[in-house]
Motif scaffolding. Structure first.
Motif, PDB file in Angstrom:
ATOM      1  N   ASP A 138       1.001  -9.700   1.848  1.00  0.00           N
ATOM      2  CA  ASP A 138       1.807  -9.077   0.804  1.00  0.00           C
ATOM      3  C   ASP A 138       2.216 -10.117  -0.243  1.00  0.00           C
ATOM      4  O   ASP A 138       2.565 -11.250   0.094  1.00  0.00           O
TER       5      ASP A 138
ATOM      6  N   SER B  59      -8.217 -13.819   3.357  1.00  0.00           N
ATOM      7  CA  SER B  59      -7.889 -12.791   4.338  1.00  0.00           C
ATOM      8  C   SER B  59      -6.725 -13.232   5.225  1.00  0.00           C
ATOM      9  O   SER B  59      -6.328 -14.401   5.238  1.00  0.00           O
TER      10      SER B  59
ATOM     11  N   ARG C 198      -8.108   2.339  -5.042  1.00  0.00           N
ATOM     12  CA  ARG C 198      -8.269   3.140  -3.837  1.00  0.00           C
ATOM     13  C   ARG C 198      -8.735   2.264  -2.673  1.00  0.00           C
ATOM     14  O   ARG C 198      -9.746   1.572  -2.770  1.00  0.00           O
ATOM     15  N   GLY C 199      -7.987   2.292  -1.572  1.00  0.00           N
ATOM     16  CA  GLY C 199      -8.343   1.509  -0.398  1.00  0.00           C
ATOM     17  C   GLY C 199      -7.467   0.286  -0.255  1.00  0.00           C
ATOM     18  O   GLY C 199      -6.434   0.142  -0.912  1.00  0.00           O
ATOM     19  N   CYS C 200      -7.884  -0.621   0.632  1.00  0.00           N
ATOM     20  CA  CYS C 200      -7.100  -1.812   0.945  1.00  0.00           C
ATOM     21  C   CYS C 200      -7.778  -3.050   0.370  1.00  0.00           C
ATOM     22  O   CYS C 200      -8.968  -3.046   0.081  1.00  0.00           O
ATOM     23  N   VAL C 201      -6.999  -4.098   0.214  1.00  0.00           N
ATOM     24  CA  VAL C 201      -7.492  -5.362  -0.330  1.00  0.00           C
ATOM     25  C   VAL C 201      -7.134  -6.477   0.645  1.00  0.00           C
ATOM     26  O   VAL C 201      -6.198  -6.339   1.438  1.00  0.00           O
TER      27      VAL C 201
ATOM     28  N   MET D 127       0.834  -1.185   0.000  1.00  0.00           N
ATOM     29  CA  MET D 127       0.000   0.000   0.000  1.00  0.00           C
ATOM     30  C   MET D 127       0.871   1.238   0.000  1.00  0.00           C
ATOM     31  O   MET D 127       2.018   1.223   0.462  1.00  0.00           O
TER      32      MET D 127
ATOM     33  N   PRO E 153      -5.435   6.593   0.555  1.00  0.00           N
ATOM     34  CA  PRO E 153      -4.618   5.377   0.438  1.00  0.00           C
ATOM     35  C   PRO E 153      -4.935   4.612  -0.839  1.00  0.00           C
ATOM     36  O   PRO E 153      -6.073   4.609  -1.325  1.00  0.00           O
TER      37      PRO E 153
ATOM     38  N   THR F 168      -3.763   0.783  -3.062  1.00  0.00           N
ATOM     39  CA  THR F 168      -3.048  -0.493  -3.105  1.00  0.00           C
ATOM     40  C   THR F 168      -2.572  -0.727  -4.527  1.00  0.00           C
ATOM     41  O   THR F 168      -3.335  -0.542  -5.477  1.00  0.00           O
TER      42      THR F 168
ATOM     43  N   THR G 297     -13.468  -7.568  -1.138  1.00  0.00           N
ATOM     44  CA  THR G 297     -13.574  -6.137  -0.873  1.00  0.00           C
ATOM     45  C   THR G 297     -14.224  -5.503  -2.095  1.00  0.00           C
ATOM     46  O   THR G 297     -13.691  -5.601  -3.204  1.00  0.00           O
TER      47      THR G 297
END
Length: 258
Positions: free
Chosen positions: A190, A106, A183-186, A1, A13, A15, A165
């Motif tokens: 890593d 996850s 845009r944002g987190c997944v 990120m 933020p 990703t 997501t």
């Protein structure tokens, strides 16, 4: 990120996702029991040594004329959207401004209590609770029914499951490095494999409703004139700029409120 700044200087933020030699390995067509047809495009990604793949998959990849891959997925398409086998997809397959869903396993968090797993508030921190502040409390229901109901929220293993997501905006694509900035987190650790598809709720469902209404100007999100059809290939990427970024649709905070 990492982070980016929009046209107004607002920080948000993102990703960074990379396409690792994604190639089409098959076009699927099956007939269901109700005689309707199912069409899909099978895509494989990330090269792997031939000695680590099974003989069955080696034969499948050899038939498609591609190198052995680590992951294979299929995506439902319309009958006119099949892609020639062996086609290499580029990051320009995704258009800045569109919305996507990202699917992956996850993060595994191990065995956790009810407060962390189910967001229980816990017991009182004083007056007779003693050292049971984070316990789940009673799980039974007296003599009747005399058992714990199935599905009771209790402590257990948390994470490590397939997670989606939804409705992440594509901010930038880099065809030179095959990068997608969302845009944002997944979900996922890593360098894990993720599956990116068109947003079911914000693109596909809305497009179907507007198409039924006859609002053809609202089939795509605001600011997008069209999507690569049937796919964004390496050849298409050579005709476009290496980096394409979506303009912000956010209202400037420095403008007076009308």
């Amino acid at each position: 990120m990492t982070v980016m700044w929009d046209d107004h200087g607002a920080r948000f933020p993102v990703t960074v996702l990379q396409l690792e030699n994604c190639q089409v390995t098959a076009n699927i067509k099956t007939v269901r029991k109700d005689l309707s047809e199912y069409h899909a495009v099978q895509v494989a990604a990330t090269d792997r040594p031939a000695k680590t793949a099974t003989k069955q998959m080696l034969g499948h990849f050899k038939k498609a004329g591609v190198d052995p891959k680590r992951i294979v997925k299929e995506f439902p398409v319309t009958p006119d959207a099949h892609v020639p086998i062996g086609t290499t997809l580029s990051a320009v397959h995704f258009v800045p401004g569109q919305y996507v869903d990202v699917i992956a396993n996850s993060l595994g968090k191990g065995f956790q209590g009810t407060m962390k797993k189910w967001n229980f508030k816990g017991l009182r921190a004083s007056h007779g609770v003693s050292v049971s502040h984070r316990s789940a409390g009673a799980i039974g229901a007296h003599q009747d029914p005399g058992r714990v109901w199935p599905g009771k929220k209790m402590a257990g293993r948390l994470g490590g499951v397939r997670t989606t997501t939804q409705n992440l905006a594509v901010i930038r694509v880099d065809s030179a490095l095959d990068l997608i900035f969302v845009r944002g987190c997944v979900p996922g650790i890593d360098d894990a494999h993720v599956m990116v598809r068109d947003a079911k709720k914000k693109m596909i469902s809305v497009a179907r409703v507007n198409h039924a209404k006859g609002d053809f100007d609202k089939l795509l999100p605001k600011g997008i004139l069209g999507l690569p059809f049937p796919a964004g290939t390496k050849e298409m990427a050579k005709e476009l700029p290496s980096v394409i970024e979506a303009p912000t649709h956010r209202r400037s905070p420095f403008l007076p409120i009308s």
